[in-house]
Scaffold this active site. Structure first.
Site, PDB file in Angstrom:
ATOM      1  N   ARG A  52       0.836  -1.208   0.000  1.00 18.92           N
ATOM      2  CA  ARG A  52       0.000   0.000   0.000  1.00 18.92           C
ATOM      3  C   ARG A  52       0.869   1.254   0.000  1.00 18.92           C
ATOM      4  NH1 ARG A  52      -4.552   0.693   4.615  1.00 18.92           N
ATOM      5  NH2 ARG A  52      -2.730   1.202   5.874  1.00 18.92           N
ATOM      6  N   ARG A 105      10.227  18.486  -8.898  1.00 15.36           N
ATOM      7  CA  ARG A 105      11.482  18.292  -9.647  1.00 15.36           C
ATOM      8  C   ARG A 105      12.637  19.032  -8.984  1.00 15.36           C
ATOM      9  NH1 ARG A 105       9.548  20.099 -15.470  1.00 15.36           N
ATOM     10  NH2 ARG A 105       8.924  21.783 -14.079  1.00 15.36           N
ATOM     11  N   LYS A 151      -2.498   6.967   1.149  1.00 10.84           N
ATOM     12  CA  LYS A 151      -2.197   7.340   2.533  1.00 10.84           C
ATOM     13  C   LYS A 151      -1.096   8.393   2.500  1.00 10.84           C
ATOM     14  CE  LYS A 151      -1.945   4.918   6.969  1.00 10.84           C
ATOM     15  NZ  LYS A 151      -2.994   5.661   7.661  1.00 10.84           N
ATOM     16  N   GLU A 184     -15.887   6.678   6.039  1.00  7.42           N
ATOM     17  CA  GLU A 184     -15.106   5.993   7.083  1.00  7.42           C
ATOM     18  C   GLU A 184     -14.937   6.965   8.231  1.00  7.42           C
ATOM     19  OE1 GLU A 184     -11.068   5.347   5.748  1.00  7.42           O
ATOM     20  OE2 GLU A 184     -11.109   7.182   4.554  1.00  7.42           O
TER      21      GLU A 184
END
Ligand code: PXG
Length: 287
Positions: A52, A105, A151, A184
């Site tokens: 993940r 960058r 995440k 959630e």
């Protein structure tokens, strides 16, 4: 003994573990992380967490300067160096130091940081009696903004929700997606029991697809329960027979009240208690 923190392949004393103030992780929340647990010296679902992490990194166009296998080894090494058996592990990868501008960058050297600590558990009485939660007014990130499946180090959206929870005297808050559907909690996934079946918002509700969520769905199915991933709303929580949250930190914790509505009979239900028992058995025997 002072804890040792892993940064880019080396272990540092906690007081010497430092990154640049020009790191874009600090300047912009530009980076990704994982929260992982070890039980009795074994890291729970480490490979899933590492996968993940790398998928989150890909989502934000960040190349982690080591292989997944090296990351697995680094986590285990850091744990061993700190003599921890039951632990909370935080893996952080920042974009690295750069100029005072958004452009990635202009950054060099992503920082790979691994912090291990003792677990801070919620008080045991909360697992026994259940949590009271509220719905936050703050909407969960739109999937076309920073996708909740990533995440990222930019957790302000969830922190706003957490502040609403604590101001209401709660430890967690439900967050709805941009369509007003149940997503959630600020750091946990949500499940309800209805008609003996287990329901949870589907991945396309705009959630982090929790590793604890996946483990609990697996063990519930193995125990013979039907588990349904679908679009849900607040009423599904209010009228549920049982409700519980899952997450690496919380594990599996019952919810007994939401926005002033008592859920079920106001006590953790039998299916929640059974799954919690099965989850604790799983973490002891699983990889
Ligand atoms: N949803 C969100 C938004 C999360 O951040 C979960 C669900 C549960 O996922 P896992 O894979 O853990 O089952 C999370 C993760 C902490 C902390 O230190 C915990 C999380 C996130 C950030 C910090 O307590 N939970």
């Amino acid at each position: 003994m002072d804890p040792k923190v892993y940064i880019n392949g080396k272990l540092f004393e906690k007081s010497e573990a430092k990154v640049s103030v020009f790191d874009h992780g600090l300047l912009y929340g530009d980076g990704v992380f994982e929260g992982i647990r070890a039980y009795s010296g074994r890291v729970f679902r480490l490979r899933e967490h590492v996968d993940r992490l790398y998928e989150s990194a890909k989502g934000i166009h960040l190349t982690i300067p080591m292989s997944r296998e090296q990351m697995v080894d680094a986590v285990n090494q850091t744990l061993a160096a700190n003599n921890l058996v039951d632990a909370y592990i935080r893996v952080v990868v920042t974009r690295g130091a750069g100029s005072l501008g958004l452009d990635p960058r202009k950054t060099t050297d992503p920082q790979v940081i691994i912090i291990t600590d003792k677990i801070a558990l919620y008080p045991p009485e909360l697992y026994e009696h259940g949590l009271k939660i509220i719905t936050a007014a703050t909407t969960r990130n739109h999937p076309n903004a920073v996708n909740p499946r990533i995440k990222s180090l930019n957790y302000l959206n969830n922190i706003m929700g957490k502040i609403e929870a604590t101001q209401a005297g709660c430890l967690e808050a439900l967050m709805l997606n941009h369509k007003g559907e149940l997503a959630e909690c600020t750091g946990d996934n949500v499940f309800v029991v209805q008609g003996g079946r287990i329901h949870t918002p589907s991945a396309d509700s705009g959630i982090l697809e929790g590793i604890t969520r996946a483990a609990v769905m697996e063990l519930a199915r193995a125990a013979g329960y039907e588990v349904i991933e679908r679009t849900m709303d607040r009423l599904d929580v209010f009228k549920a027979e049982e409700c519980f949250l899952t997450g690496t930190a919380a594990e599996l914790i019952p919810v007994v009240e939401c926005d002033g509505r008592v859920i079920g009979d106001g006590r953790p239900g039998p299916i929640t208690r059974e799954l919690s028992k099965r989850f604790h058995a799983l973490v002891r025997e699983d990889r």
